[in-house]
Write an enzyme that holds these catalytic residues in place. Structure first.
Site, PDB file in Angstrom:
ATOM      1  N   ARG A  96     -61.474 -27.569   2.790  1.00  0.00           N
ATOM      2  CA  ARG A  96     -61.817 -26.255   3.332  1.00  0.00           C
ATOM      3  C   ARG A  96     -62.520 -25.380   2.298  1.00  0.00           C
ATOM      4  NH1 ARG A  96     -58.037 -22.903   7.585  1.00  0.00           N
ATOM      5  NH2 ARG A  96     -59.352 -21.070   7.747  1.00  0.00           N
ATOM      6  N   LYS A 147     -67.308 -25.721  11.045  1.00  0.00           N
ATOM      7  CA  LYS A 147     -66.084 -25.107  10.531  1.00  0.00           C
ATOM      8  C   LYS A 147     -64.864 -25.734  11.193  1.00  0.00           C
ATOM      9  CE  LYS A 147     -63.701 -20.971   9.139  1.00  0.00           C
ATOM     10  NZ  LYS A 147     -63.642 -19.517   8.972  1.00  0.00           N
ATOM     11  N   ASN A 171     -66.634 -22.188   0.906  1.00  0.00           N
ATOM     12  CA  ASN A 171     -66.884 -21.106  -0.039  1.00  0.00           C
ATOM     13  C   ASN A 171     -68.213 -21.258  -0.770  1.00  0.00           C
ATOM     14  OD1 ASN A 171     -64.515 -19.586   0.427  1.00  0.00           O
ATOM     15  ND2 ASN A 171     -63.353 -21.142  -0.671  1.00  0.00           N
ATOM     16  N   GLU A 210     -74.050 -17.040   6.808  1.00  0.00           N
ATOM     17  CA  GLU A 210     -72.976 -18.032   6.982  1.00  0.00           C
ATOM     18  C   GLU A 210     -73.481 -19.228   7.790  1.00  0.00           C
ATOM     19  OE1 GLU A 210     -70.041 -17.690   5.443  1.00  0.00           O
ATOM     20  OE2 GLU A 210     -69.836 -15.539   5.051  1.00  0.00           O
ATOM     21  N   HIS A 237     -71.177  -8.574   3.016  1.00  0.00           N
ATOM     22  CA  HIS A 237     -70.660  -9.844   2.539  1.00  0.00           C
ATOM     23  C   HIS A 237     -71.716 -10.957   2.671  1.00  0.00           C
ATOM     24  CE1 HIS A 237     -67.903 -13.211   2.012  1.00  0.00           C
ATOM     25  NE2 HIS A 237     -68.291 -13.683   3.183  1.00  0.00           N
ATOM     26  N   HIS A 290     -69.851 -18.311  -2.328  1.00  0.00           N
ATOM     27  CA  HIS A 290     -68.902 -17.198  -2.262  1.00  0.00           C
ATOM     28  C   HIS A 290     -68.363 -16.765  -3.620  1.00  0.00           C
ATOM     29  CE1 HIS A 290     -69.160 -17.665   2.030  1.00  0.00           C
ATOM     30  NE2 HIS A 290     -68.272 -16.724   2.250  1.00  0.00           N
ATOM     31  N   ARG A 338     -42.628 -11.415  16.439  1.00  0.00           N
ATOM     32  CA  ARG A 338     -42.750 -12.688  15.711  1.00  0.00           C
ATOM     33  C   ARG A 338     -43.759 -13.643  16.344  1.00  0.00           C
ATOM     34  NH1 ARG A 338     -37.232 -12.255  15.929  1.00  0.00           N
ATOM     35  NH2 ARG A 338     -36.367 -11.211  14.096  1.00  0.00           N
ATOM     36  N   GLU A 376     -55.876 -25.002   3.919  1.00  0.00           N
ATOM     37  CA  GLU A 376     -56.739 -24.821   2.744  1.00  0.00           C
ATOM     38  C   GLU A 376     -56.198 -25.470   1.477  1.00  0.00           C
ATOM     39  OE1 GLU A 376     -58.118 -20.808   2.174  1.00  0.00           O
ATOM     40  OE2 GLU A 376     -59.938 -21.595   1.310  1.00  0.00           O
ATOM     41  N   LYS A 389     -57.378 -17.795  10.165  1.00  0.00           N
ATOM     42  CA  LYS A 389     -57.003 -16.845   9.118  1.00  0.00           C
ATOM     43  C   LYS A 389     -57.086 -15.434   9.670  1.00  0.00           C
ATOM     44  CE  LYS A 389     -58.453 -19.162   4.888  1.00  0.00           C
ATOM     45  NZ  LYS A 389     -59.307 -18.976   3.687  1.00  0.00           N
ATOM     46  N   HIS A 414     -68.969 -13.195  -4.477  1.00  0.00           N
ATOM     47  CA  HIS A 414     -67.808 -12.343  -4.731  1.00  0.00           C
ATOM     48  C   HIS A 414     -68.053 -11.449  -5.951  1.00  0.00           C
ATOM     49  CE1 HIS A 414     -63.535 -11.300  -4.901  1.00  0.00           C
ATOM     50  NE2 HIS A 414     -63.589 -11.522  -6.204  1.00  0.00           N
TER      51      HIS A 414
HETATM   52  N1  LIG Z   1     -60.654 -14.656   9.374  1.00  0.00           N
HETATM   53  C1  LIG Z   1     -61.665 -15.273   8.800  1.00  0.00           C
HETATM   54  O1  LIG Z   1     -61.682 -16.483   8.689  1.00  0.00           O
HETATM   55  C2  LIG Z   1     -62.822 -14.453   8.302  1.00  0.00           C
HETATM   56  C3  LIG Z   1     -64.017 -15.084   7.951  1.00  0.00           C
HETATM   57  C4  LIG Z   1     -65.060 -14.286   7.531  1.00  0.00           C
HETATM   58  C5  LIG Z   1     -64.916 -12.918   7.459  1.00  0.00           C
HETATM   59  N2  LIG Z   1     -63.723 -12.343   7.810  1.00  0.00           N
HETATM   60  C6  LIG Z   1     -63.555 -10.910   7.766  1.00  0.00           C
HETATM   61  O2  LIG Z   1     -64.439 -10.328   8.699  1.00  0.00           O
HETATM   62  C7  LIG Z   1     -64.809  -9.042   8.254  1.00  0.00           C
HETATM   63  C8  LIG Z   1     -66.289  -8.916   8.361  1.00  0.00           C
HETATM   64  O3  LIG Z   1     -66.654  -9.158   9.713  1.00  0.00           O
HETATM   65  P1  LIG Z   1     -67.976  -8.550  10.311  1.00  0.00           P
HETATM   66  O4  LIG Z   1     -69.113  -8.925   9.467  1.00  0.00           O
HETATM   67  O5  LIG Z   1     -67.973  -8.930  11.762  1.00  0.00           O
HETATM   68  O6  LIG Z   1     -67.746  -6.982  10.099  1.00  0.00           O
HETATM   69  P2  LIG Z   1     -67.264  -5.816  11.061  1.00  0.00           P
HETATM   70  O7  LIG Z   1     -66.167  -6.227  11.922  1.00  0.00           O
HETATM   71  O8  LIG Z   1     -67.035  -4.643  10.173  1.00  0.00           O
HETATM   72  O9  LIG Z   1     -68.560  -5.542  11.976  1.00  0.00           O
HETATM   73  C9  LIG Z   1     -69.730  -5.082  11.366  1.00  0.00           C
HETATM   74  C10 LIG Z   1     -70.237  -3.793  12.047  1.00  0.00           C
HETATM   75  O10 LIG Z   1     -70.806  -4.120  13.313  1.00  0.00           O
HETATM   76  C11 LIG Z   1     -70.225  -3.330  14.327  1.00  0.00           C
HETATM   77  N3  LIG Z   1     -70.283  -4.125  15.545  1.00  0.00           N
HETATM   78  C12 LIG Z   1     -69.508  -5.180  15.864  1.00  0.00           C
HETATM   79  N4  LIG Z   1     -69.964  -5.745  16.981  1.00  0.00           N
HETATM   80  C13 LIG Z   1     -71.028  -5.029  17.388  1.00  0.00           C
HETATM   81  C14 LIG Z   1     -71.927  -5.124  18.479  1.00  0.00           C
HETATM   82  N5  LIG Z   1     -71.824  -6.143  19.352  1.00  0.00           N
HETATM   83  N6  LIG Z   1     -72.885  -4.203  18.593  1.00  0.00           N
HETATM   84  C15 LIG Z   1     -73.007  -3.211  17.678  1.00  0.00           C
HETATM   85  N7  LIG Z   1     -72.210  -3.080  16.629  1.00  0.00           N
HETATM   86  C16 LIG Z   1     -71.241  -3.987  16.479  1.00  0.00           C
HETATM   87  C17 LIG Z   1     -68.867  -3.041  13.809  1.00  0.00           C
HETATM   88  O11 LIG Z   1     -68.295  -1.923  14.448  1.00  0.00           O
HETATM   89  C18 LIG Z   1     -69.143  -2.800  12.341  1.00  0.00           C
HETATM   90  O12 LIG Z   1     -69.624  -1.500  12.143  1.00  0.00           O
HETATM   91  C19 LIG Z   1     -64.265  -8.889   6.853  1.00  0.00           C
HETATM   92  O13 LIG Z   1     -63.128  -8.070   6.888  1.00  0.00           O
HETATM   93  C20 LIG Z   1     -63.905 -10.301   6.449  1.00  0.00           C
HETATM   94  O14 LIG Z   1     -62.817 -10.328   5.548  1.00  0.00           O
HETATM   95  C21 LIG Z   1     -62.699 -13.094   8.229  1.00  0.00           C
HETATM   96 ZN   LIG Z   2     -68.117 -15.590   4.025  1.00  0.00          ZN
END
Ligand SMILES: NC(=O)c1ccc[n+]([C@@H]2O[C@H](COP(=O)([O-])OP(=O)(O)OC[C@H]3O[C@@H](n4cnc5c(N)ncnc54)[C@H](O)[C@@H]3O)[C@@H](O)[C@H]2O)c1
Ligand SMILES: [Zn+2]
Ligand SMILES: NC(=O)c1ccc[n+]([C@@H]2O[C@H](COP(=O)([O-])OP(=O)(O)OC[C@H]3O[C@@H](n4cnc5c(N)ncnc54)[C@H](O)[C@@H]3O)[C@@H](O)[C@H]2O)c1
Ligand SMILES: [Zn+2]
Lengths: 359, 359
Positions: free
Chosen positions: B239, B225, B243, B183, B263, B246, B119, B235, B141, B250
């Site tokens: 917040r 942010k 978007n 972003e 993305h 987005h 938990r 949100e 999030k 999307h």
């Molecule tokens: N929680 C939030 O507020 C929030 C905000 C935006 C996005 N997200 C989420 O984040 C995800 C996307 O994140 P992302 O763009 O980081 O994608 P990701 O985590 O898939 O990373 C992208 C690629 O880069 C590789 N990688 C990561 N770090 C590396 C490094 N230092 N060197 C080489 N390769 C590396 C990863 O293994 C992957 O193949 C989505 O699932 C999205 O929903 C969450």
């Molecule tokens: Zn985004």
């Protein structure tokens, strides 16, 4: 009908306690949005589901249902996921309400699902076992089991409202009713000797399912838990008092294998062991110990457990969560109706208390 | 090194931003208990895991690891469960710390696991993509996908601390760096025209991976942010400004199928559409629209998307969460660097803005 408020600041919520409650009137202010998911199981749904569907539909809401198989062994991540499936297949969004109709298993799983779906939607509890009415409906603990541990995965999620309807206990197997009474007795033993006297006046009627008396017992039990939880929502201190009998009980449950004895049964014998140790420590009298045993017996609960090798018993006890930094802490009775959390007890006396209450 | 605090009352936490940060010194005050689980993936672990294991072991902690397969398609309940398996197999208790070492996928899954395990246990973020540094490391999030929707299941879980190390971006594929820059540009467009000017001065150096400039961009992005999130943690209102681009993006992502475009790439073109509509509404000038397109292009990001039938584009847009009670709300620019959330826009002009920015 009685109403009890669990005081948690802006998450304050009411528990309605009575018999043949009117869900339409009582739920109306607490249903958010237009979508309501009712989660129940294959035992409870045939008995009570339609009643709730009718009431909620009469409020102009869209109702969807998710009926899980019955049993603690389904309280796992795969079956949790079925609730998410149902929510998304019904097209529900973050402005929906999820209602748990069932015992503690359904309450825990549904509450957890509601905490996670869209990062949190509204939650309503309709506990249909005595145990869930007096225990899991207060405190906001929700969750599921993992093969390597019970309730290992979960969230704190407070409901909007709880409906505890004594009329629904009529269909409950007697053994389950007694298991719930173990937790009721626990509240008396840990903090309310006057409630113990009241239980001594009414135990046979409670066991027979008297709705008025059961409602009173649920009210008093929830009031105790609510007070303790409000003081200590995240279980840092006082809340541990609620584990009276549970460390011993946990050892019994673990040794026998979960499902052999009901949780309440193991807690019953565990409370006897805690009382026995409190007696050996010189904190409660022989009469107090006998009163403890007697009220538990009259609730149709066991006061001795099968023979369990001491080493194994102790090993299971120390797996319990009340072990802080390797030092066993127990909930014992400083006097009858007044429990304390302590590591200041004599281990030899503890062993005697365990052995003295085995078959 | 720069430090930014995310102000969330008693859950206030620091983000350390710099290059070649010293994890041992920086993490020490934020690791609770003696057990640390590092969650990473098969791409990131070979590059950076040992460095963190060494640092944490040097602090006298027990380290265990959980290495997940790499990819958004593994951001599901089955792979979440592998984190729980690892925690329980390592014998970790509620006094442990879980560290996410990876991009947003690892961050989201690990954060969610840390919210649910027992938990809630302690959580630390080491985001290794630019996108996760500027976006998912702020706001709390966390979550996983469901076959019927992205990020449908999750929790709000704030970390104890975030380490954003620019040196780790050196190994990031250029396309991923650009996706993160989308972003970054978003923050400038939605609320900081001075930052836009700064980005216009440095975009090529940022794309080339200049660590000092990247650190500054991350700092400014996180500051934006953090301010917005602190005002609106759950949100409800402001917040939604985050978007920008987005809702259009999307639709592009959904139509192309997730995984085709990153993305950030879809958001880039989405921001062009939002700017174009803002222009057609008479809110920003032709020059403002051109500046928007140009900075996006210089970040090696697409400003047009493939041809998508308008009906399908609109259908995907309205599946987006910004649809409140069936009415589409968009984030648009009232002036360059000043976004608003509004349903007061001309639908015909919106269609023109979509069509004008397709190949
Ligand atoms: N929680 C939030 O507020 C929030 C905000 C935006 C996005 N997200 C989420 O984040 C995800 C996307 O994140 P992302 O763009 O980081 O994608 P990701 O985590 O898939 O990373 C992208 C690629 O880069 C590789 N990688 C990561 N770090 C590396 C490094 N230092 N060197 C080489 N390769 C590396 C990863 O293994 C992957 O193949 C989505 O699932 C999205 O929903 C969450
Ligand atoms: Zn985004
Ligand atoms: N969240 C908490 O704070 C908390 C507290 C205590 C226990 N629990 C959890 O609660 C669970 C135990 O709860 P429980 O004892 O209610 O068990 P349960 O939910 O398994 O219910 C016991 C049995 O009674 C049946 N049943 C329920 N209502 C009925 C009715 N009205 N008529 C006929 N049959 C009915 C159920 O289908 C089941 O077969 C455990 O998983 C435990 O971990 C949680
Ligand atoms: Zn119990």
């Amino acid at each position: 009908m009685q109403t009890l408020h669990v005081e948690l600041g802006d998450r304050r919520y009411p528990i309605f306690i009575g018999s043949e409650l009117d869900p339409q009137a009582l739920l109306e202010p607490y249903i958010h949005g237009k979508q309501v998911m009712v989660v129940s199981n294959t035992t409870v749904a045939p008995l009570y589901l339609q009643h709730y569907i009718n009431a909620i539909e009469a409020l102009g809401k869209k109702v969807a249902t998710c009926i899980l198989p019955d049993g603690e062994k389904y309280k796992d991540i795969q079956h949790l996921n079925l609730i998410f499936d149902a929510l998304l297949e019904a097209g529900f969004n973050r402005d929906c309400t999820v209602l748990a109709l069932g015992g503690g298993v359904i309450g825990d799983m549904t509450g957890f699902a509601s905490a996670c779906f869209q990062r949190g939607v509204y939650f309503i509890q309709v506990p249909t076992t005595l145990l869930s009415q007096v225990d899991s409906s207060v405190g906001g603990k929700t969750g599921i089991n993992h093969p390597l541990g019970k309730n290992m995965i979960g969230a704190f999620q407070q409901p909007q409202v709880v409906l505890a309807d004594m009329a629904q206990l009529k269909t409950l197997p007697p053994r389950e009713l007694s298991a719930g009474l173990a937790e009721v007795i626990k509240y008396a033993l840990l903090g309310d000797v006057e409630f113990l006297t009241w239980l001594e006046m009414h135990m046979e009627a409670l066991v027979a399912g008297d709705a008025t008396l059961l409602a009173e017992a649920v009210y008093r039990s929830c009031a105790h838990k609510a007070r303790i939880v409000a003081n200590d929502e995240k279980e840092q201190g006082e809340r541990a008092l609620l584990n009276l009998g549970h460390t011993f009980g946990h050892a019994i449950e673990s040794y026998l294998g979960y499902g052999e004895w009901l949780h309440g049964e193991a807690v019953a014998t565990g409370m006897v062991m805690a009382a026995d140790l409190s007696h050996r420590m010189g904190w409660i009298s022989t009469e107090d110990l006998e009163r403890t045993k007697k009220i538990i017996l009259r609730a149709q609960l066991p006061i001795v457990c099968p023979k369990i090798p001491l080493e194994e018993f102790l090993a299971y006890m120390s797996h319990d969560k009340k072990v802080l930094n390797g030092q066993l802490r127990l909930v014992l009775m400083k006097s009858l109706g007044q429990a304390i959390i302590t590591k200041e007890f004599d281990v030899e006396l503890m062993k005697q208390a365990i052995l003295a209450n085995q078959a």
